[in-house]
Scaffold this active site. Sequence first.
Site, PDB file in Angstrom:
ATOM      1  N   CYS A 122      17.010  84.210  -9.890  1.00 54.48           N
ATOM      2  CA  CYS A 122      17.738  84.633  -8.739  1.00 54.48           C
ATOM      3  C   CYS A 122      17.532  85.847  -8.390  1.00 54.48           C
ATOM      4  CB  CYS A 122      19.229  84.302  -8.746  1.00 54.48           C
ATOM      5  SG  CYS A 122      20.310  84.284  -7.134  1.00 54.48           S
ATOM      6  N   CYS A 123      17.668  87.083  -9.124  1.00 59.41           N
ATOM      7  CA  CYS A 123      17.472  88.428  -8.767  1.00 59.41           C
ATOM      8  C   CYS A 123      16.288  88.515  -8.532  1.00 59.41           C
ATOM      9  CB  CYS A 123      17.691  89.170 -10.050  1.00 59.41           C
ATOM     10  SG  CYS A 123      19.515  89.565 -10.429  1.00 59.41           S
ATOM     11  N   CYS A 205      25.511  91.669  -5.227  1.00 57.24           N
ATOM     12  CA  CYS A 205      25.961  90.303  -4.695  1.00 57.24           C
ATOM     13  C   CYS A 205      27.425  90.077  -4.948  1.00 57.24           C
ATOM     14  CB  CYS A 205      24.899  89.273  -5.233  1.00 57.24           C
ATOM     15  SG  CYS A 205      23.208  89.689  -4.527  1.00 57.24           S
ATOM     16  N   CYS A 208      28.074  88.013  -8.111  1.00 57.71           N
ATOM     17  CA  CYS A 208      27.916  88.682  -9.584  1.00 57.71           C
ATOM     18  C   CYS A 208      28.519  90.236  -9.743  1.00 57.71           C
ATOM     19  CB  CYS A 208      26.207  88.800  -9.316  1.00 57.71           C
ATOM     20  SG  CYS A 208      25.217  87.464  -9.577  1.00 57.71           S
ATOM     21  N   CYS A 233      18.912  94.182 -13.010  1.00 56.28           N
ATOM     22  CA  CYS A 233      18.240  93.020 -12.237  1.00 56.28           C
ATOM     23  C   CYS A 233      16.727  93.070 -12.103  1.00 56.28           C
ATOM     24  CB  CYS A 233      18.987  93.206 -10.668  1.00 56.28           C
ATOM     25  SG  CYS A 233      18.547  94.390  -9.794  1.00 56.28           S
TER      26      CYS A 233
END
Length: 244
Positions: A122-123, A205, A208, A233
């Site tokens: 996702c990162c 985010c 997170c 990340c």
Amino acid sequence: MIVEPTPHTLESLTEQLHGLSNVEAMRTLAELFPGQIVFSTSLGYEDQVITDLIASNEIPVRIFTLDTGRMFSETYSVWKKTNDRYGIHIETYYPQADAVEKLMTGKGPYSMYESVENRKECCGIRKVEPLNRALKGQKIWITGIRAEQSANRQGMAQLEWDEAHQLFKFHPLMDWTFDEVKQYVKEHNVPYNPLHDRGFVSIGCQPCTRAIQEGEDFRAGRWWWEDNSKKECGLHTHEEVFKA
């Protein structure tokens, strides 16, 4: 004479910056690499200080941010206040829509909680790939990294060579303490994210990031469900989290 960005010029460039203030150092870099120097801001405390230094002193540095699509509303608020305060337009890079659609369709909105691999995926999609586009063709990348932020940042130099992106990284606040950052923000009336007043030290985010408790590590609020003291990340490591 423009210095070509190779690891072999790191020592000489470090010598040129020795003894200069942050403003003088960034201005020197901007003169050495005109049109090829950028600053990436996450709109947190440290980055707001650097934005103030750049904008208030009219240093010709492009300022950009990465909008992952999952930011706090407070982050967007300070973004607007920053543009208005300094009369600037922070450039924006978004993740590739098809990559986000594929991730969300295949793994859902909270896949990052299921494994470290999923979180890094996702990162990679939301942050690393857009960053790679933002840095393409650049020679100097200014960041808000400070040594005391995490254990793996304490050994970093103020100026370093980034082999992955083939450019120099300059960290003007490397030796600053968190108290010094907050004091600068207060003294210069710099716009800042109100989440900082609620215990959010490092803001990323929304899914997170959480506030930290007294005595917790600076990075404890990022990916708090992972048992790893060196959580990153992928933006400031040589790890290949994502390849376009």
